[in-house]
Scaffold this motif. Structure first.
Motif, PDB file in Angstrom:
ATOM      1  N   ALA A   1     -13.061 -63.766 -24.201  1.00  0.00           N
ATOM      2  CA  ALA A   1     -12.965 -65.079 -23.558  1.00  0.00           C
ATOM      3  C   ALA A   1     -11.690 -65.785 -24.004  1.00  0.00           C
ATOM      4  CB  ALA A   1     -14.190 -65.921 -23.904  1.00  0.00           C
ATOM      5  N   ILE A   2     -11.388 -65.683 -25.303  1.00  0.00           N
ATOM      6  CA  ILE A   2     -10.171 -66.318 -25.820  1.00  0.00           C
ATOM      7  C   ILE A   2      -8.932 -65.697 -25.174  1.00  0.00           C
ATOM      8  CG2 ILE A   2      -8.747 -66.577 -27.911  1.00  0.00           C
ATOM      9  CD1 ILE A   2     -11.437 -66.903 -29.468  1.00  0.00           C
ATOM     10  N   GLU A   3      -8.922 -64.366 -25.072  1.00  0.00           N
ATOM     11  CA  GLU A   3      -7.785 -63.693 -24.426  1.00  0.00           C
ATOM     12  C   GLU A   3      -7.561 -64.217 -23.008  1.00  0.00           C
ATOM     13  OE1 GLU A   3      -7.673 -59.435 -24.492  1.00  0.00           O
ATOM     14  OE2 GLU A   3      -8.392 -59.327 -26.558  1.00  0.00           O
ATOM     15  N   LEU A   4      -8.644 -64.251 -22.237  1.00  0.00           N
ATOM     16  CA  LEU A   4      -8.528 -64.686 -20.842  1.00  0.00           C
ATOM     17  C   LEU A   4      -8.025 -66.120 -20.761  1.00  0.00           C
ATOM     18  CD1 LEU A   4     -11.735 -63.003 -19.387  1.00  0.00           C
ATOM     19  CD2 LEU A   4      -9.393 -62.692 -18.517  1.00  0.00           C
ATOM     20  N   CYS A   5      -8.539 -66.981 -21.619  1.00  0.00           N
ATOM     21  CA  CYS A   5      -8.103 -68.383 -21.595  1.00  0.00           C
ATOM     22  C   CYS A   5      -6.633 -68.500 -21.988  1.00  0.00           C
ATOM     23  CB  CYS A   5      -8.967 -69.232 -22.511  1.00  0.00           C
ATOM     24  SG  CYS A   5     -10.601 -69.537 -21.826  1.00  0.00           S
ATOM     25  N   LEU A   6      -6.226 -67.726 -22.998  1.00  0.00           N
ATOM     26  CA  LEU A   6      -4.816 -67.776 -23.411  1.00  0.00           C
ATOM     27  C   LEU A   6      -3.918 -67.355 -22.252  1.00  0.00           C
ATOM     28  CD1 LEU A   6      -4.879 -66.233 -27.032  1.00  0.00           C
ATOM     29  CD2 LEU A   6      -4.522 -68.641 -26.403  1.00  0.00           C
ATOM     30  N   MET A   7      -4.329 -66.293 -21.561  1.00  0.00           N
ATOM     31  CA  MET A   7      -3.520 -65.836 -20.420  1.00  0.00           C
ATOM     32  C   MET A   7      -3.415 -66.919 -19.369  1.00  0.00           C
ATOM     33  SD  MET A   7      -4.401 -61.807 -19.855  1.00  0.00           S
ATOM     34  CE  MET A   7      -6.022 -61.606 -20.579  1.00  0.00           C
ATOM     35  N   GLU A   8      -4.546 -67.563 -19.085  1.00  0.00           N
ATOM     36  CA  GLU A   8      -4.547 -68.640 -18.082  1.00  0.00           C
ATOM     37  C   GLU A   8      -3.682 -69.811 -18.522  1.00  0.00           C
ATOM     38  OE1 GLU A   8      -9.127 -67.759 -16.557  1.00  0.00           O
ATOM     39  OE2 GLU A   8      -8.589 -69.733 -17.347  1.00  0.00           O
ATOM     40  N   MET A   9      -3.533 -69.953 -19.839  1.00  0.00           N
ATOM     41  CA  MET A   9      -2.729 -71.058 -20.357  1.00  0.00           C
ATOM     42  C   MET A   9      -1.261 -70.652 -20.484  1.00  0.00           C
ATOM     43  SD  MET A   9      -5.448 -72.371 -23.251  1.00  0.00           S
ATOM     44  CE  MET A   9      -4.704 -73.913 -23.814  1.00  0.00           C
ATOM     45  N   GLY A  10      -0.922 -69.470 -19.983  1.00  0.00           N
ATOM     46  CA  GLY A  10       0.478 -69.062 -19.927  1.00  0.00           C
ATOM     47  C   GLY A  10       0.961 -68.309 -21.146  1.00  0.00           C
TER      48      GLY A  10
ATOM     49  N   PRO B   1       1.702 -65.127 -23.359  1.00  0.00           N
ATOM     50  CA  PRO B   1       1.857 -63.690 -23.104  1.00  0.00           C
ATOM     51  C   PRO B   1       0.871 -62.894 -23.960  1.00  0.00           C
ATOM     52  CG  PRO B   1       3.663 -64.477 -24.467  1.00  0.00           C
ATOM     53  CD  PRO B   1       2.824 -65.677 -24.135  1.00  0.00           C
ATOM     54  N   VAL B   2      -0.133 -62.360 -23.325  1.00  0.00           N
ATOM     55  CA  VAL B   2      -1.173 -61.626 -24.049  1.00  0.00           C
ATOM     56  C   VAL B   2      -1.356 -60.263 -23.385  1.00  0.00           C
ATOM     57  CG1 VAL B   2      -3.656 -61.501 -24.511  1.00  0.00           C
ATOM     58  CG2 VAL B   2      -2.438 -63.662 -24.836  1.00  0.00           C
ATOM     59  N   GLU B   3      -1.348 -59.225 -24.178  1.00  0.00           N
ATOM     60  CA  GLU B   3      -1.681 -57.896 -23.677  1.00  0.00           C
ATOM     61  C   GLU B   3      -3.209 -57.852 -23.542  1.00  0.00           C
ATOM     62  OE1 GLU B   3       0.128 -55.242 -22.826  1.00  0.00           O
ATOM     63  OE2 GLU B   3      -1.649 -53.957 -22.558  1.00  0.00           O
ATOM     64  N   PRO B   4      -3.747 -57.774 -22.316  1.00  0.00           N
ATOM     65  CA  PRO B   4      -5.203 -57.857 -22.162  1.00  0.00           C
ATOM     66  C   PRO B   4      -5.926 -56.822 -23.021  1.00  0.00           C
ATOM     67  CG  PRO B   4      -4.124 -57.896 -20.015  1.00  0.00           C
ATOM     68  CD  PRO B   4      -3.058 -57.587 -21.030  1.00  0.00           C
ATOM     69  N   GLY B   5      -6.896 -57.254 -23.769  1.00  0.00           N
ATOM     70  CA  GLY B   5      -7.680 -56.345 -24.609  1.00  0.00           C
ATOM     71  C   GLY B   5      -7.138 -56.176 -26.008  1.00  0.00           C
ATOM     72  N   SER B   6      -5.972 -56.753 -26.293  1.00  0.00           N
ATOM     73  CA  SER B   6      -5.363 -56.489 -27.601  1.00  0.00           C
ATOM     74  C   SER B   6      -6.156 -57.116 -28.755  1.00  0.00           C
ATOM     75  CB  SER B   6      -3.914 -56.991 -27.617  1.00  0.00           C
ATOM     76  OG  SER B   6      -3.868 -58.365 -27.261  1.00  0.00           O
ATOM     77  N   GLY B   7      -6.746 -58.293 -28.514  1.00  0.00           N
ATOM     78  CA  GLY B   7      -7.558 -58.911 -29.557  1.00  0.00           C
ATOM     79  C   GLY B   7      -8.838 -58.119 -29.784  1.00  0.00           C
ATOM     80  N   VAL B   8      -9.482 -57.762 -28.686  1.00  0.00           N
ATOM     81  CA  VAL B   8     -10.718 -56.991 -28.783  1.00  0.00           C
ATOM     82  C   VAL B   8     -10.443 -55.647 -29.459  1.00  0.00           C
ATOM     83  CG1 VAL B   8     -12.541 -55.884 -27.441  1.00  0.00           C
ATOM     84  CG2 VAL B   8     -11.708 -58.144 -26.762  1.00  0.00           C
ATOM     85  N   LYS B   9      -9.315 -55.040 -29.087  1.00  0.00           N
ATOM     86  CA  LYS B   9      -8.972 -53.741 -29.668  1.00  0.00           C
ATOM     87  C   LYS B   9      -8.850 -53.827 -31.195  1.00  0.00           C
ATOM     88  CE  LYS B   9      -5.194 -50.388 -29.806  1.00  0.00           C
ATOM     89  NZ  LYS B   9      -3.784 -50.152 -29.395  1.00  0.00           N
ATOM     90  N   ALA B  10      -8.135 -54.821 -31.662  1.00  0.00           N
ATOM     91  CA  ALA B  10      -7.959 -54.972 -33.114  1.00  0.00           C
ATOM     92  C   ALA B  10      -9.307 -55.168 -33.805  1.00  0.00           C
ATOM     93  CB  ALA B  10      -7.034 -56.158 -33.402  1.00  0.00           C
ATOM     94  N   ALA B  11     -10.183 -55.935 -33.162  1.00  0.00           N
ATOM     95  CA  ALA B  11     -11.510 -56.160 -33.742  1.00  0.00           C
ATOM     96  C   ALA B  11     -12.310 -54.864 -33.767  1.00  0.00           C
ATOM     97  CB  ALA B  11     -12.240 -57.234 -32.940  1.00  0.00           C
ATOM     98  N   MET B  12     -12.207 -54.097 -32.686  1.00  0.00           N
ATOM     99  CA  MET B  12     -12.947 -52.831 -32.614  1.00  0.00           C
ATOM    100  C   MET B  12     -12.472 -51.844 -33.670  1.00  0.00           C
ATOM    101  SD  MET B  12     -13.410 -51.912 -28.634  1.00  0.00           S
ATOM    102  CE  MET B  12     -14.612 -52.778 -27.636  1.00  0.00           C
ATOM    103  N   LEU B  13     -11.174 -51.800 -33.865  1.00  0.00           N
ATOM    104  CA  LEU B  13     -10.636 -50.890 -34.881  1.00  0.00           C
ATOM    105  C   LEU B  13     -11.178 -51.270 -36.256  1.00  0.00           C
ATOM    106  CD1 LEU B  13      -6.948 -50.479 -33.633  1.00  0.00           C
ATOM    107  CD2 LEU B  13      -8.805 -48.783 -33.580  1.00  0.00           C
ATOM    108  N   GLU B  14     -11.225 -52.554 -36.513  1.00  0.00           N
ATOM    109  CA  GLU B  14     -11.780 -53.021 -37.785  1.00  0.00           C
ATOM    110  C   GLU B  14     -13.244 -52.604 -37.915  1.00  0.00           C
ATOM    111  OE1 GLU B  14     -10.245 -54.637 -40.324  1.00  0.00           O
ATOM    112  OE2 GLU B  14     -12.137 -54.573 -41.447  1.00  0.00           O
TER     113      GLU B  14
END
Lengths: 380, 380
Positions: free
Chosen positions: B352-361, B363-376
Motif C-alpha cells: 500500500a505504501i509503495e502504491l501511494c508513493l508512486m501516486e505521489m510522484g 520514483p519507486v520500483e514496484p515491489g521493491s519494498g515488499v521484496k526487501a521484506a520478503m528476503l528478510e
C-alpha cells in the motif's frame, strides 16, 4: 436447558445492540469516524441526562468518576457535606478523606432517604460548605433521595453550593432533570441503565462546577477533568478511551432515546411497583421507606435466610439477585429493574422466588406473588 | 469492497477470540464463575509477564496504571529518576509533578535509547533515588530501552531502587523477563499485544514494590493498590471491573500461551525487521537507533509529506498508520507489529505504501519494498 438471568443492579443484562457493537472490529480513536461518533455520543448523553452542560466520558468504573468529582472540584480548604444513607454515601466520605477534603455528614439509617429540609438545615449549620455530595439512588439500600426537591431548595437558598450527584443507578430509571433541578455534576456508569458492560463512566458539569475545577488544587492526572474537557470538546479523549464501549454506548443511547426516555423510566418505575407488590404478597418486608425504581431491596419472610434464598435461585434457575452490603449482608435480597428488563422479567423473577420459597418450606399460594404484580401492572 | 486495516500501536486489531468473548451475555462479577476466571487470568498474565510477583488488573487505560504506580509507591519525600526519551517518558514526569513527587530526568533525544550505564551514572549522581521510571518501548519514537542490561545493573548496584516499567507496548512483543531482570513493577494494557479493546491495564508488583506501597502517602482511592491487591488475591476487584474485557482477556491470554509466548514475540521481531528492510528499500529513514519490535517509526523519502502519505493510505486503502507525536507530528509514520498481526500483514502494508508513493510522484520500483521484506523473512 440451563439459562442464566442476572437481576443485579450492575452489571445488568446487555442490550443486544451493545453485544453486536462490541463484537465489531475496532476503529482507531484518532480518526474522523471516531471523532464524529464521540461528539454525537456526548450529545445523546446530554439528552438522557436532560442537560445542556458539558458531558465527559471516562474509561473507568463509576467510582472513578466519583473520585474525579472530588479531586477536581474540592481541595483541603473546601468544606463538603455528604449525605450518607448507605455504602455509596460512605464512599463520598472515604473519597474526601483520601484527598484531605473536609467532609461533614448527614447520616440516615439504612433504607431512609434524606429530605430537602434536612439537607438545608445541615447547610445552614455549615454555611462555609462548598459542595453537596449525594446519591440519586443509594443502591445498597435501593433508596431514592428526592433530588427535585433537594435541587430546588439548595439552588434557591445556597446558590454557591455545588451539587454533586452520584446517579450511577439513577440516570435512565428514575426521573432526573439535571438542568431543571440545578444539579451541577451528575455521574452515571455504563453497566447500569445503559445495559452495557462496566468500564465507562459519564459525568455532566455545570459552569458552577467548571469554575471550581479551575480553582481546586487536589492532585489528579488520569482524572484531570480540565484536560478531558479540552479534548472531549474536540471529539477526542485525554487518554486512550475504551473505543468498543463508546461505539456500543452510541448504539444504546440511540435505542433508549428512540424508545423514549420517559417511557423507559416509566417502565422501570412500573417494574419496581410490580416487584414491590409481588414481594409484599409473598410476605417480604421492604427495606426502604423511599424505594427506588433502580432496584428493590427486601427482607425475606420470617424464617427464610436471604443468603439461602439467593443461593437457591442461582442453583435452581441460574437467576442471580444481589444481596445486602455492609451491615445488611445476608439479610436482604435486591432485584434490579434498570436497563434491559421488561415487566415479563418481573413475573419471571417472582415465579422463581415463589418456587424457591415453597421448596424451602414456606407456605406460599402458588402464583400469589405473580398475581399481585400482574394486578399492579394492569392498573398502570 | 471497502476494507479497513489498522496498523496503529494501540488500539490494535482485535483477536477473533476477543470479539466473540465480548459479544457474550455478561456474567456478574460477584460469582464463583467470575472469581475462578479472574484468578486464572491473573496466573495467565503472570506467565506472559514472566513473573511470580503479584498481578493486578485495573479498569482503566494504561495511563491509569502509570498513575497507580506513582501515587502508590512514591510521596513528596521520595526522589525518582525518569528516563525521558519521548512522550511517554514525559508522562512519568507529568505524573510525578501532579502528585508532588520529586523527579529528576535522564533525557534522550527522540529516537535514542538510554543505556544501562547512563542510568547507573544518573543514579550515582542521585543516591537518594527511590524509584526508576522507564519505558520498555517508548512508543512515540518506537524505541526500546535494553531492560535486561538496565535491570541487571540497577539490581546489582542499587538494590533499594524500585524499577517501574511502562511496558504497555512492550509485553508480548519484545523479550521481557520481569523476575529474571529484577523489574519491580511492569505495566501493560489491553489494547496492545493483547489484541483487545482499550479499557484494562495490568501491573505486576514485586515485594520491593509492595513494601513501598505500605509506606507511600500520596492520595489515591480508585487506584488504591493495597485495596486492589487484597480483593484480587481473593478473585475479586475493589471496584466493578470491566467484566466483558476480563472474559475476553482470559481467552486471549490462553491463545497467546497456546501459540507460545516466545514464538509470538519472535514473530513481532520478524515483522519489525521486515518492515525496516522494506521501508529502507523505499528510501525511508528510520527514526530510532534502537528500534522496537512493537512498532517502526520512519521518516518518508525526501519530498514526501508524512501526513499526506498517511492520509492517502487511509483514503485509498482504508489502512491506518500512526503519525508522530509532539515535535515529531507530521514528520514520521509509525507502523505497529504488536498483537494480531502476521508477516503477510507487513507485505500488505508495504505494498500500500509503495502504491501511494508512486501516486505521489515518487520514483519507486514496484515491489521493491515488499521484496526487501520478503528476503528478510526468508533469511530468518
Amino acid at each position: 436447558m440451563r439459562k442464566t438471568r442476572i437481576f443485579t443492579p450492575g452489571p445488568t443484562p446487555l442490550m443486544p445492540e451493545a453485544q453486536l457493537a462490541m463484537a465489531r472490529p475496532i476503529i482507531h480513536h484518532r480518526t474522523q469516524e471516531f471523532k464524529e461518533l464521540f461528539l454525537e455520543t456526548r450529545r445523546l448523553l446530554q439528552q438522557i441526562f436532560r442537560t445542556e452542560n458539558e458531558m465527559l466520558i471516562l474509561t473507568a468504573s463509576g467510582t472513578g468518576a466519583m473520585e474525579a468529582a472530588v479531586c477536581n472540584l474540592f481541595s483541603a480548604e473546601d468544606q463538603t457535606l455528604a449525605v450518607v444513607a448507605g455504602k455509596f454515601g460512605e464512599r463520598w466520605v472515604e473519597l474526601c478523606q483520601s484527598f484531605h477534603v473536609p467532609c461533614v455528614t448527614l447520616i440516615k439509617e439504612y433504607g431512609e432517604a434524606a429530605t430537602a429540609e434536612e439537607i438545608a438545615e445541615a447547610l445552614r449549620r455549615h454555611p462555609e460548605t462548598k459542595g453537596l455530595l449525594i446519591q440519586a439512588c443509594e443502591t445498597s439500600t435501593a433508596t431514592s433521595h428526592d433530588l427535585e426537591a433537594i435541587g430546588n431548595l439548595v439552588r434557591e437558598e445556597f446558590p454557591e453550593v455545588t451539587i454533586v450527584v452520584d446517579a450511577i443507578t439513577g440516570v435512565g430509571c428514575q426521573p432526573l432533570e439535571a438542568d431543571q433541578w440545578g444539579l451541577d455534576v451528575v455521574i452515571s456508569g455504563s453497566q447500569k441503565a445503559f445495559a452495557l458492560p462496566p468500564g465507562l463512566a459519564f459525568m455532566s458539569l455545570s459552569s458552577r462546577a467548571l469554575r471550581r475545577i479551575s480553582s481546586a488544587a487536589s492532585p489528579r492526572y488520569y482524572f484531570n477533568l480540565a484536560k478531558e474537557l479540552k479534548n472531549q470538546q474536540a471529539g477526542q479523549t485525554a487518554w486512550t478511551p475504551n473505543v468498543s464501549l463508546v461505539v456500543a454506548l452510541n448504539a444504546v443511547c440511540k435505542e433508549i432515546l428512540c424508545q423514549g426516555l420517559d417511557k423507559v423510566v416509566a417502565e422501570a418505575e412500573l417494574m419496581a411497583r410490580c416487584t414491590r407488590q409481588g414481594l409484599l404478597a409473598l410476605d417480604f418486608r421492604l427495606l426502604s421507606s423511599s424505594p427506588s425504581s433502580a432496584a428493590t431491596a427486601a427482607f425475606p419472610p420470617e424464617g427464610i435466610s436471604a443468603s439461602e434464598l439467593s443461593k437457591r435461585l442461582e442453583q435452581r434457575f441460574g437467576l442471580k439477585v444481589a444481596g445486602g452490603q455492609g451491615e445488611l449482608k445476608g439479610k436482604i435480597i435486591r432485584i434490579a429493574h434498570l436497563g434491559y428488563f421488561d415487566t415479563l422479567d418481573v413475573f419471571c423473577a417472582l415465579s422463581a422466588i415463589e418456587l424457591c420459597l415453597m421448596e424451602m418450606g414456606q407456605p406460599v399460594e402458588p402464583g400469589s406473588g405473580v398475581k399481585a404484580a400482574m394486578l399492579e401492572a394492569r392498573q398502570s
